[in-house]
Design a protein around this motif. Structure first.
Motif, short mmCIF file in Angstrom:
data_model
loop_
_atom_site.label_atom_id
_atom_site.label_comp_id
_atom_site.label_asym_id
_atom_site.label_seq_id
_atom_site.Cartn_x
_atom_site.Cartn_y
_atom_site.Cartn_z
N ILE A 1 0.92 -1.14 -0.03
CA ILE A 1 -0.01 0.08 -0.09
C ILE A 1 0.72 1.12 -0.15
O ILE A 1 0.65 2.06 -0.61
N LEU A 2 1.92 1.30 0.69
CA LEU A 2 2.97 2.36 0.78
C LEU A 2 3.47 2.51 -0.56
O LEU A 2 3.48 3.72 -1.10
N TRP A 3 3.92 1.54 -1.34
CA TRP A 3 4.53 1.64 -2.50
C TRP A 3 3.59 2.12 -3.62
O TRP A 3 3.84 3.13 -4.19
N ALA A 4 2.32 1.76 -3.33
CA ALA A 4 1.36 2.34 -4.31
C ALA A 4 1.15 3.73 -4.12
O ALA A 4 0.88 4.47 -5.01
N THR A 5 1.00 4.15 -2.94
CA THR A 5 0.71 5.61 -2.34
C THR A 5 2.01 6.36 -2.91
O THR A 5 1.79 7.59 -3.62
N HIS A 6 3.26 5.88 -2.96
CA HIS A 6 4.35 6.69 -3.17
C HIS A 6 4.41 6.94 -4.87
O HIS A 6 4.67 7.74 -5.39
N PHE A 7 4.12 5.70 -5.29
CA PHE A 7 4.11 5.58 -6.84
C PHE A 7 2.89 6.73 -7.51
O PHE A 7 3.16 7.55 -8.47
N ARG A 8 1.92 6.77 -7.09
CA ARG A 8 0.85 7.40 -7.31
C ARG A 8 1.38 9.10 -7.15
O ARG A 8 1.16 9.80 -7.96
N HIS A 9 1.82 9.35 -5.94
CA HIS A 9 2.41 10.53 -5.75
C HIS A 9 3.61 10.93 -6.59
O HIS A 9 3.46 12.06 -7.46
N GLY A 10 4.53 10.03 -7.06
CA GLY A 10 5.53 10.38 -8.15
C GLY A 10 5.21 10.55 -9.42
O GLY A 10 5.62 11.53 -10.22
N LEU A 11 4.07 9.95 -9.65
CA LEU A 11 3.61 10.05 -11.12
C LEU A 11 2.77 11.63 -11.14
O LEU A 11 2.71 12.00 -12.40
N LYS A 12 2.49 12.13 -10.18
CA LYS A 12 1.91 13.62 -10.19
C LYS A 12 2.89 14.65 -10.55
O LYS A 12 2.58 15.45 -11.07
N SER A 13 4.34 14.15 -10.35
CA SER A 13 5.47 15.09 -10.59
C SER A 13 5.54 15.37 -12.11
O SER A 13 6.20 16.20 -12.57
#
Ligand code: 13P
Length: 250
Positions: A20-32
């Motif tokens: 879940i942490l991975w997916a949250t980080h990844f979603r965040h990173g994609l926003k950049s």
């Protein structure tokens, strides 16, 4: 340019909390940064498919690491293609070398899985590749050709239209040493030639490379003419590394 495809295969790693942490980080990173001309998919272990889907943005696709060659019934421990469809998987890996080696999956079993996946309207990701020993005996081409031809003979060449083939030399998986660029290039060219001999166009099938692909080598591997993307194991376990690989595919 043909759209690139980057797939993360998490294998049997992580916990619910980690993933879940991975997916949250990844979603965040994609926003950049916006991803252009790249399709991204992740293949978490089965129990996490649903929770990962609920966190990842819609532009990231879900894949499964395997599927049953049966459709329904008394097959304890198996997962059917319809179940994967319900969980919104777009991709299904079939014939990964770890399953060929450890679970004894043969080309014919894998072709059966491939057929069910494509009939269900999902995209099979057929893994092919030679072992260290086969490579040492100069059998790379014949091994891969047999792995692909079994699927063509049992499913029909049309079943490969819109499918994905991942060339993963077994000796390069998880070792930190990827295949040489020239070898990737020539093996992919041989695969393309075989597909073309069976009436398929270059654009019909997406060809991925897998085996110690990481941020440090992804750009040069993706720049090879016959490589449409990558299937990534270890380096997909860190969201930041996987993001770097996705950016390199643009
Ligand atoms: P690694 O990237 O860890 O070498 O694994 C590749 C692989 O097996 C992906 O399916």
């Amino acid at each position: 340019m043909k759209q690139r495809l980057v797939i993360g295969n998490w294998k049997m790693n992580g916990s619910l909390a980690d993933n879940i942490l991975w997916a949250t980080h990844f979603r965040h990173g994609l926003k950049s940064q916006t991803l252009q001309d790249v399709e991204v998919a992740v293949c978490p272990p089965f129990p996490y498919l649903q929770s990962i889907r609920s966190i990842l943005p819609d532009i990231v696709q879900l894949g499964a690491q395997d599927v049953s060659s049966e459709c329904i019934g008394a097959f304890t421990g198996e997962i059917s293609v319809n179940m994967l469809k319900e969980l919104q998987c777009r991709y299904v890996i079939v014939g990964h070398s770890e399953r060929r080696a450890r679970m004894g999956e043969r080309d014919a079993d894998i072709a059966e899985k491939f057929k069910l996946v494509s009939l269900a309207g999902l995209t099979p990701v057929l893994c092919v590749g030679e072992t260290e020993q086969e490579r040492a005996h100069g059998q790379t081409r014949s091994v891969i050709s047999h792995q692909i031809q079994t699927v063509i003979d049992r499913c029909g060449a049309h079943a490969l239209r819109n499918a994905v083939i991942a060339y993963e030399p077994v000796w390069a998986i998880g070792t930190g040493v990827s295949a040489e660029l020239a070898d990737i290039q020539s093996t992919h060219a041989v695969i393309r030639a075989q597909l073309s001999d069976n009436g398929l166009d270059a654009d019909d099938v997406t060809l991925l490379y897998g085996g110690s692909l990481k941020p440090g080598n992804s750009e040069e591997i993706f720049s090879l003419p016959n490589v449409d993307g990558g299937l990534i194991g270890g380096a997909s376990l860190k969201a930041a590394d996987f993001l770097d690989i996705c950016w390199a595919a643009q």
